[in-house]
Motif scaffolding. Structure first.
Motif, mmCIF file in Angstrom:
data_model
loop_
_atom_site.group_PDB
_atom_site.id
_atom_site.type_symbol
_atom_site.label_atom_id
_atom_site.label_comp_id
_atom_site.label_asym_id
_atom_site.label_seq_id
_atom_site.Cartn_x
_atom_site.Cartn_y
_atom_site.Cartn_z
ATOM 1 N N PHE A 1 -103.384 122.984 -46.463
ATOM 2 C CA PHE A 1 -103.056 123.787 -45.279
ATOM 3 C C PHE A 1 -103.776 125.126 -45.290
ATOM 4 N N GLN A 2 -103.678 125.778 -44.135
ATOM 5 C CA GLN A 2 -104.379 127.041 -43.946
ATOM 6 C C GLN A 2 -103.827 128.139 -44.867
ATOM 7 N N THR A 3 -102.498 128.148 -45.074
ATOM 8 C CA THR A 3 -101.918 129.256 -45.862
ATOM 9 C C THR A 3 -101.155 128.770 -47.094
ATOM 10 N N THR B 1 -113.241 124.341 -40.182
ATOM 11 C CA THR B 1 -113.851 125.593 -40.660
ATOM 12 C C THR B 1 -114.419 126.406 -39.507
ATOM 13 N N HIS B 2 -114.493 127.698 -39.731
ATOM 14 C CA HIS B 2 -115.197 128.592 -38.809
ATOM 15 C C HIS B 2 -116.623 128.763 -39.283
ATOM 16 N N ASP B 3 -116.825 128.381 -40.557
ATOM 17 C CA ASP B 3 -118.024 128.778 -41.282
ATOM 18 C C ASP B 3 -119.129 127.727 -41.129
ATOM 19 N N GLU C 1 -97.221 126.081 -19.977
ATOM 20 C CA GLU C 1 -97.772 124.913 -20.639
ATOM 21 C C GLU C 1 -99.119 125.276 -21.233
ATOM 22 N N VAL C 2 -99.306 124.958 -22.499
ATOM 23 C CA VAL C 2 -100.608 125.170 -23.135
ATOM 24 C C VAL C 2 -101.195 123.810 -23.450
ATOM 25 N N VAL C 3 -102.353 123.518 -22.876
ATOM 26 C CA VAL C 3 -103.019 122.254 -23.192
ATOM 27 C C VAL C 3 -103.871 122.502 -24.434
ATOM 28 N N ALA C 4 -103.377 122.084 -25.597
ATOM 29 C CA ALA C 4 -104.074 122.352 -26.855
ATOM 30 C C ALA C 4 -105.152 121.309 -27.110
ATOM 31 N N LEU C 5 -104.878 120.063 -26.710
ATOM 32 C CA LEU C 5 -105.891 119.006 -26.809
ATOM 33 C C LEU C 5 -105.939 118.280 -25.476
ATOM 34 N N GLY D 1 -114.871 125.132 -34.379
ATOM 35 C CA GLY D 1 -114.550 125.624 -33.044
ATOM 36 C C GLY D 1 -113.902 126.985 -33.140
ATOM 37 N N PRO D 2 -113.885 127.697 -32.046
ATOM 38 C CA PRO D 2 -113.302 129.040 -32.059
ATOM 39 C C PRO D 2 -111.787 129.004 -32.272
ATOM 40 N N SER D 3 -111.260 130.156 -32.567
ATOM 41 C CA SER D 3 -109.815 130.258 -32.785
ATOM 42 C C SER D 3 -109.062 129.840 -31.536
ATOM 43 N N GLY D 4 -108.032 129.037 -31.741
ATOM 44 C CA GLY D 4 -107.219 128.607 -30.607
ATOM 45 C C GLY D 4 -107.783 127.407 -29.887
ATOM 46 N N SER D 5 -108.851 126.789 -30.418
ATOM 47 C CA SER D 5 -109.492 125.684 -29.710
ATOM 48 C C SER D 5 -108.756 124.360 -29.917
ATOM 49 N N GLY D 6 -107.848 124.315 -30.903
ATOM 50 C CA GLY D 6 -107.068 123.079 -31.082
ATOM 51 C C GLY D 6 -107.323 122.359 -32.396
ATOM 52 N N LYS D 7 -107.988 123.012 -33.333
ATOM 53 C CA LYS D 7 -108.350 122.351 -34.597
ATOM 54 C C LYS D 7 -107.111 121.977 -35.411
ATOM 55 N N THR D 8 -106.227 122.960 -35.583
ATOM 56 C CA THR D 8 -105.018 122.689 -36.370
ATOM 57 C C THR D 8 -104.143 121.649 -35.675
ATOM 58 N N THR D 9 -104.088 121.740 -34.362
ATOM 59 C CA THR D 9 -103.303 120.762 -33.604
ATOM 60 C C THR D 9 -103.842 119.356 -33.834
ATOM 61 N N LEU D 10 -105.162 119.218 -33.803
ATOM 62 C CA LEU D 10 -105.781 117.908 -34.010
ATOM 63 C C LEU D 10 -105.430 117.366 -35.399
ATOM 64 N N ASP E 1 -107.480 122.278 -43.708
ATOM 65 C CA ASP E 1 -107.482 123.269 -42.629
ATOM 66 C C ASP E 1 -107.981 124.593 -43.199
ATOM 67 N N GLU E 2 -109.221 124.902 -42.895
ATOM 68 C CA GLU E 2 -109.854 126.137 -43.374
ATOM 69 C C GLU E 2 -109.624 126.364 -44.868
ATOM 70 N N PRO E 3 -110.119 125.469 -45.694
ATOM 71 C CA PRO E 3 -109.832 125.558 -47.135
ATOM 72 C C PRO E 3 -110.511 126.753 -47.795
ATOM 73 N N ILE F 1 -99.806 118.825 -25.126
ATOM 74 C CA ILE F 1 -99.404 119.961 -24.301
ATOM 75 C C ILE F 1 -98.204 120.630 -24.964
ATOM 76 N N TYR F 2 -98.339 121.910 -25.306
ATOM 77 C CA TYR F 2 -97.201 122.675 -25.825
ATOM 78 C C TYR F 2 -96.475 123.293 -24.653
ATOM 79 N N ARG F 3 -95.178 123.133 -24.638
ATOM 80 C CA ARG F 3 -94.392 123.785 -23.582
ATOM 81 C C ARG F 3 -93.640 124.945 -24.216
HETATM 82 N N1 LIG Z 1 -96.347 125.426 -31.758
HETATM 83 C C1 LIG Z 1 -97.048 125.860 -30.725
HETATM 84 N N2 LIG Z 1 -96.449 126.187 -29.580
HETATM 85 C C2 LIG Z 1 -97.149 126.620 -28.533
HETATM 86 N N3 LIG Z 1 -98.463 126.739 -28.514
HETATM 87 C C3 LIG Z 1 -99.136 126.412 -29.618
HETATM 88 C C4 LIG Z 1 -98.463 125.976 -30.793
HETATM 89 N N4 LIG Z 1 -99.392 125.727 -31.740
HETATM 90 C C5 LIG Z 1 -100.563 126.020 -31.198
HETATM 91 N N5 LIG Z 1 -100.418 126.425 -29.938
HETATM 92 C C6 LIG Z 1 -101.492 126.794 -29.005
HETATM 93 O O1 LIG Z 1 -102.366 125.696 -28.943
HETATM 94 C C7 LIG Z 1 -103.710 126.136 -28.966
HETATM 95 C C8 LIG Z 1 -104.460 125.518 -30.127
HETATM 96 O O2 LIG Z 1 -103.914 126.029 -31.346
HETATM 97 P P1 LIG Z 1 -104.431 125.604 -32.775
HETATM 98 O O3 LIG Z 1 -103.540 126.199 -33.767
HETATM 99 O O4 LIG Z 1 -104.615 124.145 -32.803
HETATM 100 O O5 LIG Z 1 -105.846 126.351 -32.806
HETATM 101 P P2 LIG Z 1 -106.897 126.468 -33.995
HETATM 102 O O6 LIG Z 1 -108.163 125.923 -33.471
HETATM 103 O O7 LIG Z 1 -106.368 125.904 -35.214
HETATM 104 O O8 LIG Z 1 -107.027 128.052 -34.156
HETATM 105 P P3 LIG Z 1 -107.341 128.898 -35.465
HETATM 106 O O9 LIG Z 1 -108.780 128.728 -35.739
HETATM 107 O O10 LIG Z 1 -107.008 130.277 -35.065
HETATM 108 O O11 LIG Z 1 -106.462 128.374 -36.553
HETATM 109 C C9 LIG Z 1 -103.679 127.668 -29.016
HETATM 110 O O12 LIG Z 1 -103.804 128.160 -27.735
HETATM 111 C C10 LIG Z 1 -102.293 127.954 -29.525
HETATM 112 O O13 LIG Z 1 -101.825 129.166 -29.021
#
Ligand SMILES: Nc1ncnc2c1ncn2[C@@H]1O[C@H](COP(=O)(O)OP(=O)(O)OP(=O)(O)O)[C@@H](O)[C@H]1O
Ligand SMILES: [Mg+2]
Lengths: 234, 375
Positions: free
Chosen positions: A102-104, A212-214, A30-34, A51-60, A179-181, A23-25
């Motif tokens: 990493f992504q970038t 990946t998105h692909d 509060e954003v529940v990322a995973l 998964g779609p953008s914002g689904s939590g891939k990078t967080t995982l 992450d999205e190589p 959970i990101y605060r």
């Molecule tokens: N540091 C952070 N602080 C607050 N919220 C965050 C943070 N990092 C990610 N989030 C939120 O957590 C959720 C998941 O983000 P994440 O970066 O894991 O998505 P993603 O699947 O990698 O997206 P993308 O495909 O666009 O890279 C999103 O809603 C994002 O806004």
């Protein structure tokens, strides 16, 4: 601390995530990322995470790689339980046990391709000769021998990505996180890079998660995991 | 070490310019330090070089040799103070002279009654006078064997003493004037030649030496207590309390303070800027397992190399300057001052990089996942 080889052999898993919640605060929000994620990756398995953008891939990936601590749940990499680690322990864990692409940003701009690999040796207990041989071998496998002394600015996008892959493999990791190589590459180049990743992983028997998105990339993976709104839907 | 050196070698122009800038500042600091030293030596060098541990001025002399006159009454009081082992006259006047028959110029004569009380402590070359026509001269202005004639006042062709320089002493000018140390009889003759009306020649100050067991400062205290007209000073006080010396030192200290701010400001800002510029690279390094301490160490290595390189350049520019005479002022290579500034600037440089170091310590490796790590 038990050695990686020992612990990996006892569990047989490169990654075990159980009931991971993140959970990101931000301010009062509060954003529940995973949300209660369970994920297991076998020691030589390549998993595509889609998964779609914002689904939590990078967080995982961040949690699996020790860059981020989960709000709840437990993570073990090659049998090493890292959920309770301090910042310093996590730093050492990242250095010794994981590879990141990493992504970038992936390369140090003032180091040549070869030095970008050798820097991995520099930040740990130095192996010197062994590390130099390993770097040269990786550069050769990645088709970069004649680009070894180029700075990142003198490399194409695909070449940069290959250097990043080499860098991620320098520490002989138990798990490599991509992450999205291919996001910055056109589709045929992307295809080529993913094939290269697959070959390198399989040759070493190293586990990997490729975000990946692909969809076209997923068929190079052993398994595809879908994630949506922080939940795994297999 | 590897990272620090690689970065510097890949950004040679940038780091080279900074090293040169620091070098230039070090050069300016060392030069000004030497000019300050040279100026003060020119003003009061003779006081430092003379042998008497204590000098007693008259109060209305305001701590200058030319202004001070000791009358016999005061002299008797000084000689009567307990703890005075030996006392002698010291006089000082400036004369118009001809050196080796050349054009007229000025010279300061310091006359002393007893050797060991007002003559030079040690000579840099030659020997000490054996008669009243032999003198020791300031090394910057005279050579051994020179003949110095006092230009008499009064009718042309009047007689006047001629002195022969038999010894030299370094850094021994008074009032930035060529200076001669002369036995009292010679001094008296010179005063009378320049001023035929003078009947008695009074000393400017009384030079005194304490008996064993009495320190210089204790003797100074006793003499000052004995008479309100006496102004006793130790040798080093006499030099530093000469009017003007403290003002010169204060002005230079202000300049040094400014340099002491500018050097760390320049290095501190530079390293802060490049730390911001390479934030993404530093974030990546932290993400792949570099300890923040190691990154700070690499930063400090660069600071030490830059400031150290600047110091080397500064000294290399400064050293040749100390071989030449700058007008009336002698620029000396003072290893103590060079060491002081080298250590001081290194410490200031490292301290100035602490802001950048804090920035490095604050890096969150997680930002590597978002391509962050910028501002
Ligand atoms: N540091 C952070 N602080 C607050 N919220 C965050 C943070 N990092 C990610 N989030 C939120 O957590 C959720 C998941 O983000 P994440 O970066 O894991 O998505 P993603 O699947 O990698 O997206 P993308 O495909 O666009 O890279 C999103 O809603 C994002 O806004
Ligand atoms: Mg992402």
């Amino acid at each position: 601390m038990t050695t990686l080889a020992e612990s990996a052999s006892t569990t047989g898993h490169a990654l075990e995530m159980r009931a991971i919640t993140k959970i990101y605060r931000v301010a009062d929000d509060e954003v529940v990322a995973l949300d209660h994620v369970d994920l297991t990756v076998a020691s030589d398995e390549i998993v595509a995470l889609v998964g779609p953008s914002g689904s939590g891939k990078t967080t995982l990936c961040s949690i699996a790689g020790g860059l981020l601590s989960p709000t709840n749940g437990s993570v073990a990499v090659a049998g090493q339980e890292i959920s309770g680690y301090s910042g310093r322990q996590l730093t050492e864990f990242r250095r010794a046990s994981v590879g990141f692409v990493f992504q970038t940003v992936n390369l140090i701009p003032f180091l040549t391709a070869r030095e970008n690999l050798l820097v991995v040796d520099e930040i740990g207990p130095r192996l010197g000769r062994v590390a130099r041989d390993r770097a040269d071998q990786l550069l050769e496998e990645l088709g970069l021998t004649d680009r070894a002394s180029n700075l990142p600015a003198q490399l194409s996008g695909g070449q940069k990505q290959r250097v990043a892959i080499g860098r991620a493999l320098m520490n002989d990791p138990s798990l490599v996180l991509f992450d999205e190589p291919t996001s910055a590459l056109d589709s045929s180049l992307g295809d080529q890079v993913v094939r290269l990743i697959r070959d390198e992983m399989k040759a070493r028997g190293t586990a990997a998660i490729i975000v990946t998105h692909d969809d076209r990339i997923t068929h190079y993976a052993d398994r595809t995991v879908n994630i949506e709104d922080g939940r795994i839907a297999e | 070490m590897f990272l620090a050196l690689r970065e510097m070698s890949r950004a040679r122009v940038r780091f080279g310019l900074l090293i040169c800038a620091v070098g230039l500042l070090v050069f300016l600091i060392l030069t000004q330090q030497a000019i300050q030293g040279g100026l003060i030596t020119g003003f009061v060098g003779a006081l430092r070089q003379q042998s008497a541990p204590v000098l007693v001025y008259s109060v209305d002399g305001e701590r200058t040799l030319q202004g001070s006159v000791i009358d016999p009454g005061l002299e008797a009081k000084i000689r009567g103070v307990g703890g005075v082992a030996e006392a002698g006259w010291v006089g000082q006047s400036t004369f118009t002279v001809r050196v080796d028959g050349g054009a007229e110029s000025d010279a300061a004569l310091i006359g002393y009654e007893h050797s060991g009380l007002g003559d030079p402590s040690r000579l840099s070359s030659g020997r000490r006078p054996v008669g009243p026509t032999e003198v020791v001269g300031s090394a910057a202005d005279f050579t051994v064997g020179s003949r110095v004639r006092i230009v008499p006042s009064g009718p042309a062709g009047a007689t006047s003493p001629v002195f022969t320089v038999v010894g030299l002493v370094k850094d021994a000018q008074i009032q930035v004037t060529p200076t001669l140390f002369v036995p009292w009889a010679g001094y008296e003759a010179a005063v009378k030649a320049a001023n035929p009306d003078a009947t008695t020649v009074l000393p400017s100050v009384i030079a005194a030496r304490p008996t064993s067991g009495v320190s210089d400062t204790e003797l100074v205290r006793r003499i000052n207590a004995a008479s309100p007209d006496a102004d006793a000073l130790t040798r080093s006080q006499a030099a530093s309390d000469t009017p003007g010396v403290a003002q010169v030192q204060q002005s230079f200290q202000l300049i040094f303070l400014l340099y002491g701010l500018v050097v760390p400001l320049v290095t501190g800002l530079f390293f802060l800027i490049i730390t911001f510029q390479k934030a993404a690279a530093l974030t990546l390094l932290r993400a792949i397992g570099a300890r923040s301490g190691a990154l700070v160490r690499s930063l400090l290595v660069q600071v030490v190399l830059v400031v150290g390189g600047g110091i080397v350049i500064g000294i290399a520019l400064f050293a040749p300057l100390t071989l030449i005479q700058l007008g009336a002022i002698t620029i000396r290579f003072d290893p103590g001052a060079v060491l002081f500034w080298s250590v001081g600037l290194l410490v200031l440089g490292v301290a100035s990089a602490l802001v950048a170091a804090r920035r490095v310590l604050a890096i969150d490796p997680l930002e590597a996942t978002t391509g962050g790590g910028g501002l």
